[in-house]
Design an enzyme around this catalytic site. Structure first.
Site, short mmCIF file in Angstrom:
data_model
loop_
_atom_site.label_atom_id
_atom_site.label_comp_id
_atom_site.label_asym_id
_atom_site.label_seq_id
_atom_site.Cartn_x
_atom_site.Cartn_y
_atom_site.Cartn_z
N CYS A 1 -46.78 6.89 31.21
CA CYS A 1 -46.23 5.85 30.33
C CYS A 1 -45.83 4.67 31.21
O CYS A 1 -46.30 4.57 32.36
CB CYS A 1 -45.07 6.38 29.49
SG CYS A 1 -43.59 6.87 30.42
N ASN B 1 -41.82 6.04 33.03
CA ASN B 1 -41.70 7.46 33.40
C ASN B 1 -40.26 7.98 33.29
O ASN B 1 -39.85 8.86 34.03
CB ASN B 1 -42.25 7.73 34.82
CG ASN B 1 -42.45 9.20 35.15
OD1 ASN B 1 -42.26 9.62 36.29
ND2 ASN B 1 -42.81 10.02 34.18
N CYS C 1 -38.85 7.94 29.73
CA CYS C 1 -38.67 8.30 28.31
C CYS C 1 -39.81 9.19 27.80
O CYS C 1 -39.63 10.39 27.57
CB CYS C 1 -38.59 7.05 27.43
SG CYS C 1 -37.21 5.95 27.83
N ARG C 2 -41.00 8.60 27.61
CA ARG C 2 -42.07 9.32 26.90
C ARG C 2 -42.85 10.31 27.76
O ARG C 2 -43.07 11.45 27.34
CB ARG C 2 -43.04 8.30 26.27
CG ARG C 2 -42.42 7.48 25.16
CD ARG C 2 -43.27 6.29 24.81
NE ARG C 2 -43.38 5.36 25.94
CZ ARG C 2 -44.17 4.32 26.00
NH1 ARG C 2 -44.97 4.06 24.99
NH2 ARG C 2 -44.17 3.54 27.06
N SER C 3 -43.32 9.87 28.94
CA SER C 3 -44.19 10.81 29.70
C SER C 3 -43.43 12.02 30.24
O SER C 3 -43.99 13.11 30.27
CB SER C 3 -45.00 10.09 30.79
OG SER C 3 -44.20 9.45 31.73
N ASP D 1 -42.22 3.30 21.97
CA ASP D 1 -41.34 3.37 23.13
C ASP D 1 -39.87 3.47 22.68
O ASP D 1 -39.33 2.50 22.14
CB ASP D 1 -41.54 2.14 24.01
CG ASP D 1 -41.00 2.37 25.41
OD1 ASP D 1 -40.06 3.18 25.54
OD2 ASP D 1 -41.53 1.77 26.35
P1 4NP Z 1 -41.12 4.81 29.01
O1 4NP Z 1 -40.03 3.77 28.45
O2 4NP Z 1 -42.33 3.99 29.40
O3 4NP Z 1 -41.41 5.70 27.83
O4 4NP Z 1 -40.48 5.52 30.17
C1 4NP Z 1 -39.57 2.66 29.17
C2 4NP Z 1 -38.67 2.81 30.17
C3 4NP Z 1 -38.19 1.69 30.84
C4 4NP Z 1 -38.64 0.45 30.50
C5 4NP Z 1 -39.56 0.29 29.48
C6 4NP Z 1 -40.03 1.41 28.81
N1 4NP Z 1 -38.15 -0.72 31.18
O5 4NP Z 1 -38.51 -1.83 30.77
O6 4NP Z 1 -37.38 -0.59 32.13
#
Ligand code: 4NP
Length: 162
Positions: free
Chosen positions: A16, A19, A21-23, A131
């Protein structure tokens, strides 16, 4: 299809953006499913982010809370940025959304091993895992991860006659 990892394991890499939240959610949910199917020793399961901002951090509190609520231990997951080596060694690179797909186009990667997690969730018509970093819907990410992981494991079992 044969596994490309030197140890003969099937290497699944979830990707994702951050790394956190989702993955890591998908990694933990898929690993739980593999364990329950008594296939742990056949798999190497990892996750990574296309971005580096959160490298070294534990998953987001929302991901940890939802995993714990569903009886999955969130400890041991540490964020990292995807590397060429990880992409080379993965048999399946499973991304969360179309932005991840286009971000991976700047890496050298055999596109035939790249898919979106929800490509394997036949009964739903969304293809991107939203997200939760922005909208807080971590429970939805868990449910989508479960549906996608079930379909992904079924697909891999068919491809590898497991
Ligand atoms: P992820 O979510 O891609 O599912 O881990 C996010 C985590 C952090 C950020 C964006 C999405 N960020 O902008 O810091």
């Amino acid at each position: 299809m044969s596994a490309s990892t030197p140890n003969g394991k099937i290497n699944v890499l979830f990707v994702c953006l951050g790394n956190i939240c989702r993955s890591p959610m998908a990694e933990a949910v898929f690993r739980e499913l593999v364990d329950k199917s008594q296939l742990r020793d056949r798999f190497e399961i990892q996750s990574a982010g296309t971005g580096s901002w959160h490298a070294g951090e534990r998953p987001h509190r929302g991901t940890r809370e939802v995993l714990s609520r569903h009886g999955i231990d969130p400890n041991g997951l540490i964020a990292r940025q995807v590397s060429q080596d990880m992409l080379d060694h993965a048999d399946y690179v499973v991304v969360m959304d179309s932005e991840n797909l286009s971000d991976l186009r700047s890496w050298q990667i055999d596109q035939s091993k790249v898919s979106r997690l929800l490509d394997y969730a036949a009964d739903i018509n969304v293809r991107d895992v939203p997200d939760p970093y922005y909208d807080g819907r971590f429970e939805l990410v868990y449910e989508l991860s479960r549906l996608g992981s079930q379909g992904l494991l079924k697909h891999i079992r068919e491809q590898h006659a497991l």
